[in-house]
Design an enzyme around this catalytic site. Sequence first.
Site, mmCIF file in Angstrom:
data_model
loop_
_atom_site.group_PDB
_atom_site.id
_atom_site.type_symbol
_atom_site.label_atom_id
_atom_site.label_comp_id
_atom_site.label_asym_id
_atom_site.label_seq_id
_atom_site.Cartn_x
_atom_site.Cartn_y
_atom_site.Cartn_z
ATOM 1 N N ASP A 36 66.783 -17.133 59.280
ATOM 2 C CA ASP A 36 66.338 -17.036 57.894
ATOM 3 C C ASP A 36 65.621 -18.314 57.474
ATOM 4 O OD1 ASP A 36 67.270 -14.446 56.919
ATOM 5 O OD2 ASP A 36 69.262 -15.204 57.445
ATOM 6 N N ASP A 149 65.833 -7.152 58.535
ATOM 7 C CA ASP A 149 66.759 -7.607 57.497
ATOM 8 C C ASP A 149 66.344 -7.385 56.045
ATOM 9 O OD1 ASP A 149 69.316 -8.570 56.988
ATOM 10 O OD2 ASP A 149 68.648 -10.645 56.760
ATOM 11 N N HIS A 418 62.967 -12.929 52.942
ATOM 12 C CA HIS A 418 63.861 -11.940 52.325
ATOM 13 C C HIS A 418 65.129 -12.537 51.722
ATOM 14 C CE1 HIS A 418 64.768 -11.981 56.686
ATOM 15 N NE2 HIS A 418 66.015 -11.974 56.264
HETATM 16 ZN ZN LIG Z 1 67.787 -12.505 57.142
#
Ligand SMILES: [Zn+2]
Length: 1008
Positions: A36, A149, A418
């Site tokens: 991420d 995701d 995200h």
């Molecule tokens: Zn993620």
Amino acid sequence: MRRLTFSFVLLYFTVCLSENVASPIQAFVIPHSHMDVGWVYTVQESMHAYAANVYTTVVEELSRVKHRKFIAVEQEFFRIWWDTVASGQHKKQVRQLLRDGRLEFIIGGQVMHDEAVTDLDDAILQLTEGHGFLYETFGVRPRFSWHVDPFGASATTPVLFALAGFHAHLISRIDYDLKSNMQKNKGLQFVWRGSPSLGEKQEIFTHTMDQFSYCTPSYLPFSNMSGFYWNGVALFPDPPKDGVYPNMSVPVLDSTLEPYAQTMVDNIKQRAQWFRTNHLLWPWGCDKQFYNSSVQFSNMDVLVDYINQHSDKFGVTVQYATLSEYFQAVHQSNLTWEVRGDQDFLPYSTEPFQAWTGFYASRNILKGVARKASSQLHAVETLFVRYHISYPEGPVTTDWALEKLRALRWAVSEVQHHDGITGTESPKVADMYMEHLTQGMMGVEELLAAIFLLPQSLGTFQNMHKLQPDLSKDLEQHIIVYNPLAWNITTYINLTVTFPMALVFDESGKAVLAQIQEKANSTSEYDLFIVAELGGLQFRKYLIKFSSCPGSTRCGMTYTAKLVKFGRRNINQWRRTGRKLLPIFSDCHKLLFDQETNLLHSITDRHKQRKVRITQDFWEYESNGDVHKGPISDNYIFSTNTSAVPAYKAVSMEIIPGKVISEIRQYFYRDLKDEDYAYSVVTRVPTGLKDKHLCQRLEQRYSVGPLVVNREVVLMTRTGLKNNRTIFTDNNGYQMMKRTYKAFANNSIPRNYYPVVRTAYIEDDSSRLVVLTERAHGVSSQSDGQLEVMLHRRLWNNQEWNRGYNLTLNDSSVVQPVLWLMLGSAAATASLYHREALELQHRPVVMAIGRPQKPWKQQEPWTSPPVRPVVLPSNLHLQTLSVPGWAYSPNHTKNQQNMEPGKNQPVPDYNRILLRIMHLYETGEDPELSKPTTINLKEVLQGIGEVKEVRERSLTGTWDISDLQRWKWETSGEIDKNDGVRNFDGVTKDFSVTISPKEIRTFFIHFK
Ligand SMILES: [Zn+2]
């Protein structure tokens, strides 16, 4: 034409069954690490704790053992590693691994962008940023997606990926019961026609991950450690000195080999039942994996070998694979696939009480700043193209300008992640995004200042156009106003000034219509509204002279507007409403405000003589934060047992009737005795302007917060429209989705919430109420005629996981979003709202300049009278105009030759201009505006310079459009012979191009 016949169906089932029975299941083990770009930890922390090690160790381990493979997904981490960590040896190894097809870049964007609350322009930007880097560095062009995701899937994403030249798309997070049905029916794979207008021309094969999603099964029947993660869990803030990480899976040894193999085989067989071919995608990885790849691979190598040695017994073969190998195998199966139309997969629930619809409204400020930064980027990009073409050797050097622009491109790309713009990150990560965005914006302000030879400290964007000339010696102020849209517009610009009267003149000395009035909540500041007429991509200069006109309501062309106050009304003392109504008129509307309640009462569409009852106020949901008392609301999830209730006890109102605009200010008090209001709305009605766009526009600015903890606040608009709870909301500003109300056994309120990025509306047979927005929110229609917009959330909960990661969303800020409302017939609003949404997003840029030393006419040519406008037809939007500065040859063969060892990297081509034009309309949406539209690029761009060469490219610029051969996937069902859909026509010799509904066309332009 109907292609599906009964006999065909039988045949296809036979093929499919025989395949599954005849051959062993072929499992594609795809090593990956989900990284991420900000969530709990900042990018810097993540690089330090694990991300750098992922690339270092993966590259080393793949180079050591030849059958190992890996897919690299988010480019931001990879680029930082490449630029700051990778050694010369690593770089050589990466190039070799790419040549061998063992390391593969997937998606290729800077991030894995969110699909619900991102604007399509920003999704395209982040993809373009990543693709440009990959192509100029490696000559590589990604062709597969891996959207494992994002919280729900938008129908715009498959369209964008198809336009970028992808062969296949991959999604994962979709509604739990829908996924379970798709598994049962082997419907996880389909061909997606994401846009109704583009249809099969931009369809793309789509794979939905099964219920195990992108991680390996975590349960091992023979061990209490989680499964298949031999490098354990990444450790923050520092990697452990001894290299031993917590929670490592038990090693693959003689004693555990058989149980590991059996567990893996069982899992493969279970999952293979949900797919039509005998190929199984077995993602091997999860969040933050592979930072110690040697341990990962050395365990898995043994397991893979063992299963293959016993494949007869197991009925399964396994192999390391990249994503392209898996999709190739599926493609070669030559099956016929079901077609999915333009429906999206929003909203997303993981369980009955887990509706991921809260994040549509989480961290409103970050959502707002992200969009503002994006508009600012667009404005400065387009201005810089003008400058660069006019003054290639001008004092603003291109290298320096691109450094500023790239920082903001990077920041705007990054926040599309995200767990970025979604508001689902920890506070320190939200601060990181804000810091990068603000720094980036300050950088391009320096660029603006340099372009216009202005003093450096502009404060153009941060200070909301506040002008404070030193009145002791200077009673005038010069401003430059730039229109970043390629349309001619009439609008009003709002400036804050510290003098009660001001006269405004344009560059020719002509007086300009203006209005001045006291600013809300201030006795020393004033709002000055200037009516500006601006050509497309044009800037103009205005002179503001502060003067006094005692006693008069008009001074030259400037009107003074006076405020009328209406005392507080307590809601428990409301009598019969509708008795005393105050009208406010624009050319298009009559608004009535009720003196009994101080609320809006109705709006009449003056053209159609239709009156619609409309009340607006603030309501709130009280959310649960105690996990012991039921489902909680958090930054992802919206959960409520009860309906919203009014969030105020009293309302006061001020009205300022004016000649340019009339302003209505309403203040809402939580309690009767409160001195400060909790919410406010300022409505601006254009009163004196005949422009057809402006006339339809009712601007509303809100102030919401700070909220009481565990409250989720909505702007409640209740109307007389008979919409039957159906609401239309957009996918990323690209297309509209019809949302009919769904009654669920539980949790119906949150599950009927949708994201709005630019546009939402409700309608009945006679009228449509459109809401346009400059940042994302959650919207819903929970009862007939009602439209609620969730503007702000402040939440706290006692869930251990949330608290451990500081993910409780205790957001105590005051948020100030803006909405534009339009009310009219469906036809009237349809012809305007696309363009209005863009006018809201890309408002004119106002720059204050010091008093010029010399009169304007004697200044540099760049700062002399108006430049020629660049104007597109109303249905076409100039989406991108920039100097990308890529160092690659647009000729692929040449570019590949440049990549060969020993060759020098080409220098950046600063004269290559990236142009994107989008058709805003769907087929059939408007009788005129939906038509394919031909423009001549030479003529359109004449205001900038003389076009010499035009080449059409793929969405992100990396493919010549004529080389772009995407895989064809056989489809069943009716072929939609839509006459509005045409093949991309290319560009004629004289640079004409025809753009059809919903097309986005990308070009490289060279000027003479
Ligand atoms: Zn993620």
